[in-house]
Structure formats: structure tokens, C-alpha cells
Design a protein around this motif. Structure first.
Motif, short mmCIF file in Angstrom:
data_model
loop_
_atom_site.label_atom_id
_atom_site.label_comp_id
_atom_site.label_asym_id
_atom_site.label_seq_id
_atom_site.Cartn_x
_atom_site.Cartn_y
_atom_site.Cartn_z
N TRP A 232 45.92 43.62 50.52
CA TRP A 232 44.96 42.52 50.67
C TRP A 232 43.51 42.97 50.47
O TRP A 232 42.58 42.20 50.68
CB TRP A 232 45.10 41.87 52.04
CG TRP A 232 44.90 42.84 53.19
CD1 TRP A 232 43.75 43.49 53.53
CD2 TRP A 232 45.89 43.27 54.14
NE1 TRP A 232 43.95 44.30 54.63
CE2 TRP A 232 45.26 44.18 55.03
CE3 TRP A 232 47.23 42.98 54.33
CZ2 TRP A 232 45.94 44.79 56.09
CZ3 TRP A 232 47.89 43.58 55.38
CH2 TRP A 232 47.26 44.48 56.24
N TRP B 116 53.09 39.85 55.04
CA TRP B 116 52.35 40.80 55.86
C TRP B 116 52.43 40.40 57.33
O TRP B 116 52.44 39.21 57.68
CB TRP B 116 50.86 40.83 55.46
CG TRP B 116 50.59 41.16 54.03
CD1 TRP B 116 51.19 42.13 53.28
CD2 TRP B 116 49.61 40.54 53.17
NE1 TRP B 116 50.66 42.15 52.01
CE2 TRP B 116 49.69 41.19 51.91
CE3 TRP B 116 48.68 39.52 53.32
CZ2 TRP B 116 48.88 40.85 50.83
CZ3 TRP B 116 47.87 39.16 52.25
CH2 TRP B 116 47.97 39.82 51.02
N GLN C 298 40.70 40.83 48.95
CA GLN C 298 40.42 39.49 49.46
C GLN C 298 40.09 39.48 50.95
O GLN C 298 39.55 38.50 51.45
CB GLN C 298 41.64 38.59 49.25
CG GLN C 298 42.84 39.00 50.14
CD GLN C 298 43.87 37.92 50.27
OE1 GLN C 298 44.67 37.75 49.37
NE2 GLN C 298 43.84 37.19 51.39
N PHE C 299 40.41 40.58 51.66
CA PHE C 299 40.29 40.56 53.11
C PHE C 299 39.86 41.93 53.59
O PHE C 299 40.44 42.96 53.19
CB PHE C 299 41.66 40.17 53.72
CG PHE C 299 41.70 40.16 55.22
CD1 PHE C 299 41.23 39.07 55.93
CD2 PHE C 299 42.24 41.22 55.93
CE1 PHE C 299 41.29 39.04 57.32
CE2 PHE C 299 42.31 41.21 57.31
CZ PHE C 299 41.83 40.11 58.01
N ASN D 14 47.21 33.99 50.87
CA ASN D 14 48.04 34.89 50.06
C ASN D 14 49.04 35.69 50.91
O ASN D 14 49.63 36.65 50.41
CB ASN D 14 47.19 35.85 49.23
CG ASN D 14 46.49 35.14 48.09
OD1 ASN D 14 47.10 34.29 47.43
ND2 ASN D 14 45.23 35.47 47.85
N ASN D 15 49.21 35.31 52.15
CA ASN D 15 50.27 35.91 52.98
C ASN D 15 51.51 35.04 52.79
O ASN D 15 51.76 34.10 53.53
CB ASN D 15 49.85 35.96 54.45
CG ASN D 15 50.81 36.79 55.29
OD1 ASN D 15 51.83 37.29 54.79
ND2 ASN D 15 50.50 36.93 56.56
N ASP E 123 50.57 30.57 51.17
CA ASP E 123 49.74 30.87 52.35
C ASP E 123 50.56 30.64 53.62
O ASP E 123 51.33 29.67 53.72
CB ASP E 123 48.49 29.99 52.37
CG ASP E 123 47.64 30.18 51.12
OD1 ASP E 123 47.56 31.32 50.64
OD2 ASP E 123 47.07 29.16 50.65
N PRO F 213 45.53 38.57 57.12
CA PRO F 213 45.10 37.37 56.39
C PRO F 213 46.18 36.30 56.36
O PRO F 213 47.38 36.59 56.36
CB PRO F 213 44.80 37.90 54.98
CG PRO F 213 45.58 39.16 54.86
CD PRO F 213 45.62 39.75 56.23
#
Length: 402
Positions: free
Chosen positions: A120, A208, A123-124, A135-136, A76, A132
Motif C-alpha cells: 500500500w 490486508w 497510497q497509504f 484498495n483493501n 474497498d 487502509p
């Protein structure tokens, strides 16, 4: 009291790190910070002989950054280290990762294939330019390099061929700059940040950034460094850009080259056009400063086509007092492309296009395509009579065009 001072110093260091790395990765109004000007693809050699040899790895102006780097990966974005670029940072427990190298092909995260939309999407909910944090993934790199002694007094640049999705760069603990555009080169002038001898280079990459919204292609989404990285040296006066536009006359008989030059500083410019046997067929000289254009003409040149790809070499040499400061070789071909009615003509001849789409995708290395893999692709295409390639959907590695 001593404990309070130590804590204050640590907080100051973290605050300075946060200041160096602001919210560029979330700001669509910022595409680059302190990035060098974009220019056409070329390499400037130390001599005309080296230019004709045209092997940058053998040039005294070249220092590769490819190889193993100290590497840290976090899932993250808000867990990324903020002071990793400091010279006294302890990276003893970090792993190693090759450059070029894609994280997902080396055990960090998973490749995600998406046709349309963004990686994403599960999830986003897309809300440009918001990106986001969860997970980035963020990768942090560190490596110590030694600057050659003969680079003293020269302008020194860093070249990062392709980094997805962005890059923050530090040298010897000082913030240098930032760049997005994952399929374009990012170059930075490091001259004022470097010191003689050993130097620490550190950079950080986000999976990202806001620019990811503009890079929606149907292929596997990967992260990391995908092309060669290196340092190169230039004299204080140098050719900033050279752009060559070839053409043929209406009878497709005689050729011309329009040459646009941009200078940093000034000098004496010598242009020499060589044929396939390295024989001089045309030339020009003039004092060079600022931006200017000139034209070279050639009677009955060997023409370029897909079937007969005849090429000449233009060598642009910048001199001072007759001494060569640098020399740039550029391959050029004389051809004329026209659209008449609904037919594309090359040198006045109708062409039937038999083309393919090609992504930069290697089964073992992802976005990193070796010269050997490029040759394998080209041979396969030629075996099937392919004469055109659509480089979907971005600028490819410059070597592919050569």
C-alpha cells in the motif's frame, strides 16, 4: 407498519453481521478467535490399515473443500457484504472461484511485487496497526456441503491450509471464528454449528489486515486461498498432538525417539515403529490422558542423511476396549545434527551445504503449489547437486517437508 417492520428486521440482520465481524482485522491484540489449538502435522485415520496406506483423501474421516465456490470481490473493504453468510442470502449473481485459488491469478486485482515495504506504500503512509480501507480488497465465499452420515457423534474440524491475509468463518449463518497468520493452517471445531445433511459454509478474506505488517517478504503480494482446505472427523477421545524428537547416541550407533503426547479425553495408546518393509522393530503401550512423554529405543537403526534418507513409520493408535478409535502415522528418521567449532555435522560427518532459496510461487497459480510442481522443483535441485533449501520466509506447505 409492515414496511417499518421489514426495515427494522433488515437493520437488525446487518447489525448482527457487524457484531459477528468486529475489528479483529485491525486489532493487533487479536490474532485468532475460536481457532483450534495448533499442533504438529498429521492426519488421524479410522484404522491402522488406513494409516499405513496414508492417503487422507481415501479416508472416511476426510471431506475435501477444494473446488469451485460462489465468490464475490470488492475493491474497498467498506463495500464488502455484511450479511452474505445468511442461509437465505441470494448469491445467484455471484461468480465462481476455485479453492485453492489466488484472486490476482483469476482476474481480481493485480499482483504487486515489493522487495521491502508494503503493497500500500503508494497510497497509504504506514501507521501500525492502521490498515487502509481503500484498495483493501475483500473476497466473500459461499458453498453448501453434505456431512457424511457416519460422522454422527464425532468431533468435526475445518482445515484451511493457508489464507492470505485472514479468514472470518461462518457455518449455517452462525459466526464460528477468525484467524490471521497467512502461512499457517487455521482449524476450527465445527461440531456445534453443523447439522445432519446439508450445511452452508461461508468465509470472508481481507487483502490486508494488521498482521500484514509482520509479513513483509520480497515476493509478489497475492490474496486468497493458497493451500488445500477440508473437513475431518475425530472420535470424542483423540490424540490432540504428537511430537517426535529422534536422536543417536554419542557413537552414532543406537537411536532413540522421544515422543510427546497431548490428549483430548483418554484411552489406551499403542505405539508401533515399523521399518521400510513394514516390519515391527519397536513398540510401547500405556494408558493415555493429559500430557505425557515416553521414549522408544532402537539398536543400530538405519540412519537418515540427505544421501540416504532412511525413514521409519511410527503408528500411534488410540484404542478403547481393544478397538481402534484412530491411528496416526508419522515418518521419522534417526539422525544427529551438531555444531562443533565452525562445522555442522550430520551423524558425525561434516556436511558441505549447497543450498537455495525457494518461495512458494507458481507461474500459473501463484502461491498455490501442486505436488507435481514440487516434484519438478526437487528434480531440478537434485540435478544441480542442491542438498539444502531455505524456505523463505515462512512455513511451507507440509507436503514439501514430506
Amino acid at each position: 407498519m409492515k414496511k417499518r417492520i421489514t426495515t427494522a428486521l433488515m437493520l437488525t440482520a446487518v447489525a448482527l453481521a457487524a457484531m459477528a465481524q468486529k475489528n479483529e482485522w485491525q486489532d493487533p491484540g487479536i490474532n485468532a478467535v475460536n481457532r483450534a489449538e495448533m499442533h504438529s502435522n498429521y492426519f488421524a485415520y479410522e484404522s491402522q490399515e488406513a494409516a499405513l496406506e496414508n492417503c487422507r483423501e481415501s479416508s472416511s474421516n476426510f471431506l475435501s473443500l477444494n473446488g469451485m465456490w460462489k465468490f464475490n470481490w470488492v475493491k474497498d473493504a467498506d463495500k464488502r457484504p455484511l450479511d452474505f453468510f445468511r442461509s437465505d442470502f441470494n448469491d445467484q449473481n455471484w461468480a465462481h472461484l476455485p479453492v485453492p485459488g489466488l484472486w490476482e491469478m483469476n482476474g481480481y486485482g493485480d499482483p504487486i511485487y515489493v522487495n521491502t515495504g508494503w503493497a500500500w506504500r503508494n497510497q497509504f503512509r504506514s501507521d501500525p496497526p492502521s490498515i487502509p480501507v481503500e484498495n483493501n480488497h475483500v473476497g466473500s465465499y459461499r458453498r453448501e456441503i453434505t456431512i457424511p452420515d457416519n460422522w454422527k457423534g464425532k468431533e468435526i474440524f475445518a482445515h484451511f491450509g493457508s489464507v492470505t491475509s485472514n479468514i472470518y468463518l461462518w457455518v449455517n449463518g452462525k459466526f464460528v471464528g477468525y484467524s490471521e497468520d497467512s502461512k499457517l493452517e487455521a482449524e476450527f471445531n465445527l461440531s456445534k454449528y453443523l447439522q445432519p445433511g446439508k450445511n452452508l459454509i461461508a468465509f470472508q478474506v481481507f487483502r490486508w489486515c494488521d498482521g500484514t505488517y509482520l509479513e513483509d517478504q520480497d515476493f509478489f503480494r497475492l490474496s486468497g486461498v493458497a493451500r488445500d482446505c477440508y473437513l475431518y472427523a475425530r472420535p470424542s477421545n483423540y490424540i490432540q498432538d504428537i511430537r517426535i524428537t529422534p536422536d543417536l547416541d554419542a557413537q552414532y550407533k543406537d537411536g532413540s525417539l522421544k515422543i510427546d503426547i497431548s490428549m483430548k479425553g483418554k484411552g489406551e495408546l499403542e505405539l508401533v515403529l515399523l521399518d521400510n518393509n513394514n516390519q515391527t522393530v519397536a513398540g510401547a503401550q500405556q494408558k493415555a490422558s493429559g500430557n505425557f512423554s515416553l521414549t522408544m529405543n532402537l539398536s543400530k537403526p538405519e540412519k537418515w542423511s540427505a544421501e540416504c534418507p532412511n525413514l521409519y513409520t511410527l503408528v500411534a493408535s488410540l484404542k478403547k476396549g481393544g478397538q481402534v478409535l484412530e491411528a496416526i502415522p508419522v515418518k521419522v528418521g534417526f539422525r544427529k545434527i551438531e555444531l562443533k567449532g565452525d562445522q555442522v555435522l550430520v551423524n558425525g560427518q561434516a556436511v558441505l551445504f549447497k543450498g537455495v532459496n525457494r518461495h512458494e510461487m507458481d507461474p500459473d497459480y501463484g502461491y498455490y503449489i501442486s505436488p507435481e510442481r514440487m516434484i519438478q522443483d526437487i528434480r531440478l535441485m537434485k540435478e544441480h547437486n542442491v542438498n539444502a533449501v531455505r524456505t523463505c520466509h515462512y512455513p511451507d506447505n507440509n507436503l514439501w517437508y514430506e
